[in-house]
Design a protein around this motif. Structure first.
Motif, PDB file in Angstrom:
ATOM      1  N   VAL A  36      10.024  91.865   0.912  1.00  0.00           N
ATOM      2  CA  VAL A  36      10.354  90.494   0.483  1.00  0.00           C
ATOM      3  C   VAL A  36       9.375  89.582   0.535  1.00  0.00           C
ATOM      4  O   VAL A  36       9.077  88.673  -0.093  1.00  0.00           O
ATOM      5  N   TYR A  37       8.457  89.759   1.613  1.00  0.00           N
ATOM      6  CA  TYR A  37       7.299  88.824   1.775  1.00  0.00           C
ATOM      7  C   TYR A  37       6.495  89.210   0.692  1.00  0.00           C
ATOM      8  O   TYR A  37       5.704  88.125   0.003  1.00  0.00           O
ATOM      9  N   ASP A  38       6.105  90.453   0.187  1.00  0.00           N
ATOM     10  CA  ASP A  38       5.305  90.452  -0.971  1.00  0.00           C
ATOM     11  C   ASP A  38       5.948  89.618  -2.262  1.00  0.00           C
ATOM     12  O   ASP A  38       5.318  89.284  -3.099  1.00  0.00           O
ATOM     13  N   LEU A  39       7.153  89.907  -2.457  1.00  0.00           N
ATOM     14  CA  LEU A  39       7.896  89.040  -3.374  1.00  0.00           C
ATOM     15  C   LEU A  39       7.604  87.556  -3.362  1.00  0.00           C
ATOM     16  O   LEU A  39       7.261  86.808  -4.373  1.00  0.00           O
ATOM     17  N   LEU A  40       7.776  87.100  -2.262  1.00  0.00           N
ATOM     18  CA  LEU A  40       7.353  85.678  -1.760  1.00  0.00           C
ATOM     19  C   LEU A  40       5.851  85.376  -2.254  1.00  0.00           C
ATOM     20  O   LEU A  40       5.545  84.259  -2.703  1.00  0.00           O
ATOM     21  N   ARG A  41       5.141  86.185  -1.749  1.00  0.00           N
ATOM     22  CA  ARG A  41       3.482  85.913  -1.897  1.00  0.00           C
ATOM     23  C   ARG A  41       3.199  85.900  -3.312  1.00  0.00           C
ATOM     24  O   ARG A  41       2.313  85.092  -3.409  1.00  0.00           O
ATOM     25  N   SER A  42       3.844  86.908  -4.098  1.00  0.00           N
ATOM     26  CA  SER A  42       3.320  87.013  -5.506  1.00  0.00           C
ATOM     27  C   SER A  42       3.993  85.787  -6.384  1.00  0.00           C
ATOM     28  O   SER A  42       3.603  85.791  -7.536  1.00  0.00           O
ATOM     29  N   GLY A  43       5.008  85.072  -5.728  1.00  0.00           N
ATOM     30  CA  GLY A  43       5.502  84.036  -6.428  1.00  0.00           C
ATOM     31  C   GLY A  43       6.752  84.562  -7.330  1.00  0.00           C
ATOM     32  O   GLY A  43       7.276  83.787  -8.025  1.00  0.00           O
ATOM     33  N   GLN A  44       7.089  85.741  -7.164  1.00  0.00           N
ATOM     34  CA  GLN A  44       8.115  86.363  -7.895  1.00  0.00           C
ATOM     35  C   GLN A  44       9.611  85.676  -7.373  1.00  0.00           C
ATOM     36  O   GLN A  44      10.556  85.649  -8.187  1.00  0.00           O
ATOM     37  N   LEU A  45       9.506  85.445  -6.098  1.00  0.00           N
ATOM     38  CA  LEU A  45      10.845  84.782  -5.422  1.00  0.00           C
ATOM     39  C   LEU A  45      10.330  83.600  -4.891  1.00  0.00           C
ATOM     40  O   LEU A  45       9.388  83.502  -4.140  1.00  0.00           O
ATOM     41  N   ALA A  46      10.810  82.506  -5.318  1.00  0.00           N
ATOM     42  CA  ALA A  46      10.516  81.112  -4.778  1.00  0.00           C
ATOM     43  C   ALA A  46      11.190  80.753  -3.317  1.00  0.00           C
ATOM     44  O   ALA A  46      12.166  81.327  -2.853  1.00  0.00           O
ATOM     45  N   SER A  47      10.499  79.970  -2.575  1.00  0.00           N
ATOM     46  CA  SER A  47      10.905  79.653  -1.208  1.00  0.00           C
ATOM     47  C   SER A  47      10.362  78.491  -0.798  1.00  0.00           C
ATOM     48  O   SER A  47       9.450  77.836  -1.451  1.00  0.00           O
ATOM     49  N   ILE A  48      10.897  77.912   0.244  1.00  0.00           N
ATOM     50  CA  ILE A  48      10.380  76.721   0.860  1.00  0.00           C
ATOM     51  C   ILE A  48       9.939  76.921   2.250  1.00  0.00           C
ATOM     52  O   ILE A  48      10.663  77.912   3.016  1.00  0.00           O
ATOM     53  N   THR A  49       9.202  76.159   2.984  1.00  0.00           N
ATOM     54  CA  THR A  49       8.540  76.242   4.284  1.00  0.00           C
ATOM     55  C   THR A  49       9.382  75.053   5.062  1.00  0.00           C
ATOM     56  O   THR A  49       8.831  73.916   4.451  1.00  0.00           O
ATOM     57  N   LEU A  50       9.905  75.275   6.071  1.00  0.00           N
ATOM     58  CA  LEU A  50      10.390  74.052   6.742  1.00  0.00           C
ATOM     59  C   LEU A  50       9.802  74.520   8.308  1.00  0.00           C
ATOM     60  O   LEU A  50      10.352  75.204   9.002  1.00  0.00           O
TER      61      LEU A  50
END
Length: 74
Positions: A36-50
């Protein structure tokens, strides 16, 4: 106690955006934490940081799945 997605509330109290934690995304995709963190890091899965917390909007997860389905169908 099962964890539920967080809902960001609009001024009128109507849910505007559901946010998922990394463990919730892990469960929905049946993937490990690193994947999951690989998907986030590669930009394939968008996220926000709070603060220090990472949250994934439900629409981002839906978009990711739809994109993957389209790629595999092509």
């Amino acid at each position: 106690m099962a964890s539920r997605p967080l809902a960001v509330l609009h001024a009128e109290g109507a849910p505007v955006l559901d946010l998922l934690t990394v463990p919730q995304v892990m469960a929905r995709l049946q993937l490990g934490r690193s994947a999951v963190y690989d998907l986030l890091r590669s930009g394939q899965l968008a996220s926000i940081t709070l603060g220090r917390a990472r949250r994934i909007p439900t629409h981002a997860l839906t978009d990711f799945i739809r994109t993957r389905l389209d790629q595999e169908a092509a």
